[in-house]
Design an enzyme around this catalytic site. Structure first.
Site, PDB file in Angstrom:
ATOM      1  N   VAL A   1       0.295  -0.871   0.225  1.00 57.09           N
ATOM      2  CA  VAL A   1       0.422  -0.240  -0.586  1.00 57.09           C
ATOM      3  C   VAL A   1       0.740   0.967   0.269  1.00 57.09           C
ATOM      4  O   VAL A   1       1.514   1.972  -0.968  1.00 57.09           O
ATOM      5  CB  VAL A   1      -1.091  -0.066   1.022  1.00 57.09           C
ATOM      6  CG1 VAL A   1      -1.891   1.645   1.385  1.00 57.09           C
ATOM      7  CG2 VAL A   1      -2.244  -1.043   0.978  1.00 57.09           C
TER       8      VAL A   1
ATOM      9  N   ASP B   1      10.254   2.584   7.463  1.00 56.03           N
ATOM     10  CA  ASP B   1      10.185   1.716   7.374  1.00 56.03           C
ATOM     11  C   ASP B   1      10.609   1.122   8.049  1.00 56.03           C
ATOM     12  O   ASP B   1      12.079   1.334   8.370  1.00 56.03           O
ATOM     13  CB  ASP B   1      10.261   0.273   5.896  1.00 56.03           C
ATOM     14  CG  ASP B   1       9.003  -0.782   6.249  1.00 56.03           C
ATOM     15  OD1 ASP B   1       7.857  -0.990   5.096  1.00 56.03           O
ATOM     16  OD2 ASP B   1       8.731  -1.774   7.331  1.00 56.03           O
TER      17      ASP B   1
ATOM     18  N   ARG C   1      13.824  -4.445   4.065  1.00 59.76           N
ATOM     19  CA  ARG C   1      13.059  -3.876   2.965  1.00 59.76           C
ATOM     20  C   ARG C   1      13.775  -2.212   2.602  1.00 59.76           C
ATOM     21  O   ARG C   1      13.420  -1.974   1.414  1.00 59.76           O
ATOM     22  CB  ARG C   1      11.586  -3.796   4.220  1.00 59.76           C
ATOM     23  CG  ARG C   1      10.359  -3.179   2.864  1.00 59.76           C
ATOM     24  CD  ARG C   1       9.950  -3.638   1.747  1.00 59.76           C
ATOM     25  NE  ARG C   1       8.615  -2.576   0.598  1.00 59.76           N
ATOM     26  CZ  ARG C   1       8.477  -2.738  -0.685  1.00 59.76           C
ATOM     27  NH1 ARG C   1       9.749  -4.338  -1.024  1.00 59.76           N
ATOM     28  NH2 ARG C   1       7.777  -2.839  -0.948  1.00 59.76           N
TER      29      ARG C   1
ATOM     30  N   THR D   1      -3.548  -3.068   9.615  1.00 59.41           N
ATOM     31  CA  THR D   1      -4.453  -3.283  10.958  1.00 59.41           C
ATOM     32  C   THR D   1      -5.218  -5.008  11.343  1.00 59.41           C
ATOM     33  O   THR D   1      -5.863  -5.009  10.488  1.00 59.41           O
ATOM     34  CB  THR D   1      -6.130  -2.710  10.707  1.00 59.41           C
ATOM     35  OG1 THR D   1      -5.996  -2.447   9.226  1.00 59.41           O
ATOM     36  CG2 THR D   1      -5.379  -0.674  10.993  1.00 59.41           C
TER      37      THR D   1
ATOM     38  N   THR E   1      -7.287   0.857   7.303  1.00 58.46           N
ATOM     39  CA  THR E   1      -8.138   0.418   7.436  1.00 58.46           C
ATOM     40  C   THR E   1      -8.798   0.108   9.053  1.00 58.46           C
ATOM     41  O   THR E   1      -7.939  -0.841   9.343  1.00 58.46           O
ATOM     42  CB  THR E   1      -9.042  -1.216   6.637  1.00 58.46           C
ATOM     43  OG1 THR E   1      -8.245  -0.973   5.168  1.00 58.46           O
ATOM     44  CG2 THR E   1     -10.313  -1.760   6.547  1.00 58.46           C
TER      45      THR E   1
ATOM     46  N   CYS F   1      -7.463  -7.022   2.629  1.00 56.56           N
ATOM     47  CA  CYS F   1      -8.083  -6.540   3.917  1.00 56.56           C
ATOM     48  C   CYS F   1      -9.564  -7.335   4.443  1.00 56.56           C
ATOM     49  O   CYS F   1     -10.481  -7.329   5.570  1.00 56.56           O
ATOM     50  CB  CYS F   1      -8.280  -5.253   3.825  1.00 56.56           C
ATOM     51  SG  CYS F   1      -8.857  -4.562   2.258  1.00 56.56           S
TER      52      CYS F   1
END
Length: 264
Positions: A16, A34, A39, A84, A119, A259
């Site tokens: 995302v 991050d 990463r 989330t 979210t 999600c």
């Protein structure tokens, strides 16, 4: 705030956050943050293991990648794109979101804006996240700093519907900040934006998007089982029903995705 002086920190560089950061970096100075050092290392080397961004897309923008929170201190807009998940009891696990809010609280300054994309249930941004920022920073919400919410709608692995091609719902904690957040995204989202009247409306819109799709896919799956026992071809049934102008075109498949199954 003035868009011309916007310096953005994107917190969370998964499937995302990274595509969003790349699009924003075409228009604004962006620092991608991050906590996963591996990463950061691969992105600095021009590789994205999530395959959302090509090496050419990464090379086309000038963006800093870091796991050092202090490198975000020069930013004045923070965009939080952490996951989330749910816990063992099927309840929302806000641990990553709270940790990100605590991190924002350590670097945010007066006049800054924090925008959440994760979210969440209606109210989570203002009731759960913002108090953490206030506590850590010592700043007062809607006086010293402001917030926005713009739910992510990315479809991982879908090259036809990239972040810039999906209409963006936006919102802000004051009318002025709402207009700023909307203008910010409008600079990079080709499909356009929809300015919601409040953060809670935007949060609820994301929840109902997921729920509607989840329920409809699950329903078609159940019907397919019944049709199979009756010796009826489900695809033929859906093709026939689909001739009605307002029939919702859902097909049997997995209920979930990144999600849907965990956010309602």
């Amino acid at each position: 705030m003035d868009l011309s002086d916007t310096r953005i920190g994107v917190m969370g560089l998964g499937y995302v956050g990274l595509p969003l950061a790349v699009e924003l970096a075409r228009q604004f100075p962006v620092t991608g943050f991050d906590i996963n050092q591996a990463r950061i290392a691969e992105l600095q080397a021009g590789r994205d293991s999530s395959l959302e961004c090509t090496p050419e897309e990464l090379a086309a923008v000038q963006m800093a990648y870091t796991h050092d929170l202090e490198a975000l201190r020069d930013c004045n807009v923070y965009i939080v794109t952490v996951p989330t998940p749910i816990d063992d009891y099927k309840k929302p696990d806000l641990t990553p979101l709270i940790a990100a809010s605590r991190a924002v609280g350590q670097v945010i300054a007066k006049g800054n804006v924090v925008i959440y994309e994760s979210t969440v249930y209606p109210g989570a941004t203002e009731d759960d996240c913002i108090p953490v920022i206030e506590s850590v920073s010592g700043l007062t919400f809607n006086q010293d700093f402001f917030a926005g919410y713009s739910p992510e709608r990315i479809n991982p692995g879908d090259k036809a519907h990239r972040v810039k091609d999906i209409k963006k719902v936006t919102s802000g904690s004051t009318p002025e900040i709402a207009a700023f957040v909307d203008a910010l995204y409008a600079r990079v989202i080709v499909a356009g934006t929809h300015l919601a009247s409040s953060i809670r409306v935007a949060e609820a819109a994301k929840v109902i998007e997921n729920t509607q799709r989840d329920v409809n896919i699950a329903l078609v799956n159940e019907l397919a089982l019944i049709f199979d026992k009756l010796g009826i071809d489900t695809e033929e049934v859906l093709e026939a029903a689909g001739t009605k102008w307002n029939f919702l075109q859902f097909r049997p498949g997995l209920v979930g995705g990144h999600c849907i199954g965990v956010d309602h």
